[in-house]
Motif scaffolding. Structure first.
Motif, PDB file in Angstrom:
ATOM      1  N   UNK A 106      -3.074 -41.323   2.210  1.00 60.14           N
ATOM      2  CA  UNK A 106      -3.454 -41.653   0.836  1.00 60.14           C
ATOM      3  C   UNK A 106      -3.830 -43.126   0.708  1.00 60.14           C
ATOM      4  N   UNK A 107      -3.057 -43.987   1.350  1.00 60.06           N
ATOM      5  CA  UNK A 107      -3.357 -45.429   1.337  1.00 60.06           C
ATOM      6  C   UNK A 107      -4.716 -45.697   2.001  1.00 60.06           C
ATOM      7  N   UNK A 108      -4.934 -45.079   3.159  1.00 58.01           N
ATOM      8  CA  UNK A 108      -6.196 -45.281   3.873  1.00 58.01           C
ATOM      9  C   UNK A 108      -7.382 -44.703   3.106  1.00 58.01           C
ATOM     10  N   UNK A 109      -7.174 -43.577   2.450  1.00 58.38           N
ATOM     11  CA  UNK A 109      -8.255 -42.959   1.668  1.00 58.38           C
ATOM     12  C   UNK A 109      -8.690 -43.881   0.533  1.00 58.38           C
TER      13      UNK A 109
ATOM     14  N   UNK B 199     -10.368 -42.763   9.819  1.00 56.13           N
ATOM     15  CA  UNK B 199      -9.899 -42.016  10.994  1.00 56.13           C
ATOM     16  C   UNK B 199      -9.272 -42.946  12.034  1.00 56.13           C
ATOM     17  N   UNK B 200      -9.923 -44.055  12.284  1.00 59.86           N
ATOM     18  CA  UNK B 200      -9.423 -45.009  13.281  1.00 59.86           C
ATOM     19  C   UNK B 200      -8.035 -45.534  12.923  1.00 59.86           C
ATOM     20  N   UNK B 201      -7.804 -45.799  11.649  1.00 67.60           N
ATOM     21  CA  UNK B 201      -6.526 -46.373  11.212  1.00 67.60           C
ATOM     22  C   UNK B 201      -5.385 -45.363  11.270  1.00 67.60           C
ATOM     23  N   UNK B 202      -5.683 -44.074  11.381  1.00 67.37           N
ATOM     24  CA  UNK B 202      -4.641 -43.054  11.534  1.00 67.37           C
ATOM     25  C   UNK B 202      -4.211 -42.902  12.992  1.00 67.37           C
ATOM     26  N   UNK B 203      -4.996 -43.439  13.911  1.00 68.88           N
ATOM     27  CA  UNK B 203      -4.800 -43.214  15.336  1.00 68.88           C
ATOM     28  C   UNK B 203      -3.421 -43.633  15.839  1.00 68.88           C
ATOM     29  N   UNK B 204      -2.935 -44.795  15.433  1.00 69.99           N
ATOM     30  CA  UNK B 204      -1.638 -45.262  15.931  1.00 69.99           C
ATOM     31  C   UNK B 204      -0.514 -44.302  15.538  1.00 69.99           C
TER      32      UNK B 204
ATOM     33  N   UNK C 112     -10.343 -47.114   2.405  1.00 67.37           N
ATOM     34  CA  UNK C 112     -11.590 -46.829   3.137  1.00 67.37           C
ATOM     35  C   UNK C 112     -12.349 -45.658   2.514  1.00 67.37           C
ATOM     36  N   UNK C 113     -12.396 -45.648   1.208  1.00 71.08           N
ATOM     37  CA  UNK C 113     -13.017 -44.547   0.466  1.00 71.08           C
ATOM     38  C   UNK C 113     -14.438 -44.220   0.942  1.00 71.08           C
ATOM     39  N   UNK C 114     -15.179 -45.232   1.349  1.00 72.57           N
ATOM     40  CA  UNK C 114     -16.575 -45.021   1.748  1.00 72.57           C
ATOM     41  C   UNK C 114     -16.801 -45.317   3.233  1.00 72.57           C
ATOM     42  N   UNK C 115     -15.728 -45.291   4.009  1.00 68.73           N
ATOM     43  CA  UNK C 115     -15.817 -45.613   5.436  1.00 68.73           C
ATOM     44  C   UNK C 115     -14.939 -44.644   6.231  1.00 68.73           C
ATOM     45  N   UNK C 116     -15.453 -43.450   6.468  1.00 67.49           N
ATOM     46  CA  UNK C 116     -14.662 -42.398   7.116  1.00 67.49           C
ATOM     47  C   UNK C 116     -14.266 -42.779   8.542  1.00 67.49           C
ATOM     48  N   UNK C 117     -15.106 -43.538   9.229  1.00 67.21           N
ATOM     49  CA  UNK C 117     -14.773 -43.938  10.598  1.00 67.21           C
ATOM     50  C   UNK C 117     -13.531 -44.830  10.631  1.00 67.21           C
ATOM     51  N   UNK C 118     -13.467 -45.809   9.717  1.00 69.17           N
ATOM     52  CA  UNK C 118     -12.290 -46.680   9.659  1.00 69.17           C
ATOM     53  C   UNK C 118     -11.056 -45.894   9.220  1.00 69.17           C
TER      54      UNK C 118
ATOM     55  N   UNK D 162       1.628 -40.502   3.120  1.00 64.25           N
ATOM     56  CA  UNK D 162       1.559 -41.826   2.507  1.00 64.25           C
ATOM     57  C   UNK D 162       0.472 -42.670   3.171  1.00 64.25           C
ATOM     58  N   UNK D 163       0.439 -42.642   4.504  1.00 63.99           N
ATOM     59  CA  UNK D 163      -0.581 -43.381   5.243  1.00 63.99           C
ATOM     60  C   UNK D 163      -1.980 -42.893   4.883  1.00 63.99           C
TER      61      UNK D 163
END
Length: 148
Positions: free
Chosen positions: A116-119, A130-135, A122-128, A113-114
């Protein structure tokens, strides 16, 4: 296959990342950890993989893994290749996270779920992305290999 170039220098190859977890949504990119006993063999691996069409990129800021990028186009599925010592942080975290998601359906669904939401966000921002999955990833690692 990678083992045809470096099989005599490695312990194993582990399929890690989202594609290694059955039922988890994933980009069509395979993550592979090539496991070595220690860094003594790394110079030979770098040399052989360069001949096989890979460029050594260093650790890319992650302790305990060495990244390699495919430099030529071929029929291989898109993949990320990492060489990791058997006791390296990068490898141990990959395996612990993968195994936890394989065994825990609730965590697997939460992670999906996380992702898919982040994708979408941040469709055009792979760094963000990845960063948002860190927690979430850190929380799982704290339950597994970094238990107090």
């Amino acid at each position: 296959m990678i083992t045809s170039y470096i099989g005599d220098l490695i312990l194993t190859v582990e399929h890690v990342g989202s594609t290694s977890v059955e039922g988890l949504s994933a980009k069509p990119i395979i993550d592979l950890d090539v496991v070595i006993d220690n860094y003594d063999v790394l110079p030979s691996i770098i040399e052989r993989l360069e001949k096989a069409g890979y460029e050594h990129e260093g650790n890319l800021g992650i302790e305990g893994r060495e990244a390699f990028e495919r430099t030529c186009d071929n029929d291989l599925m898109k993949h990320h290749l990492y060489v990791c010592p058997k006791d390296g942080k990068g490898y141990l975290e990959h395996v612990a996270f993968r195994d936890y998601l394989r065994e825990n359906e609730t965590a697997r669904k939460e992670y999906e779920t996380l992702k898919l939401k982040l994708a979408e966000t941040y469709r055009h921002d792979v760094d963000s992305y990845c960063e948002k999955k860190t927690e979430f990833i850190r929380t799982i690692l704290n339950k597994t290999i970094y238990r107090d």
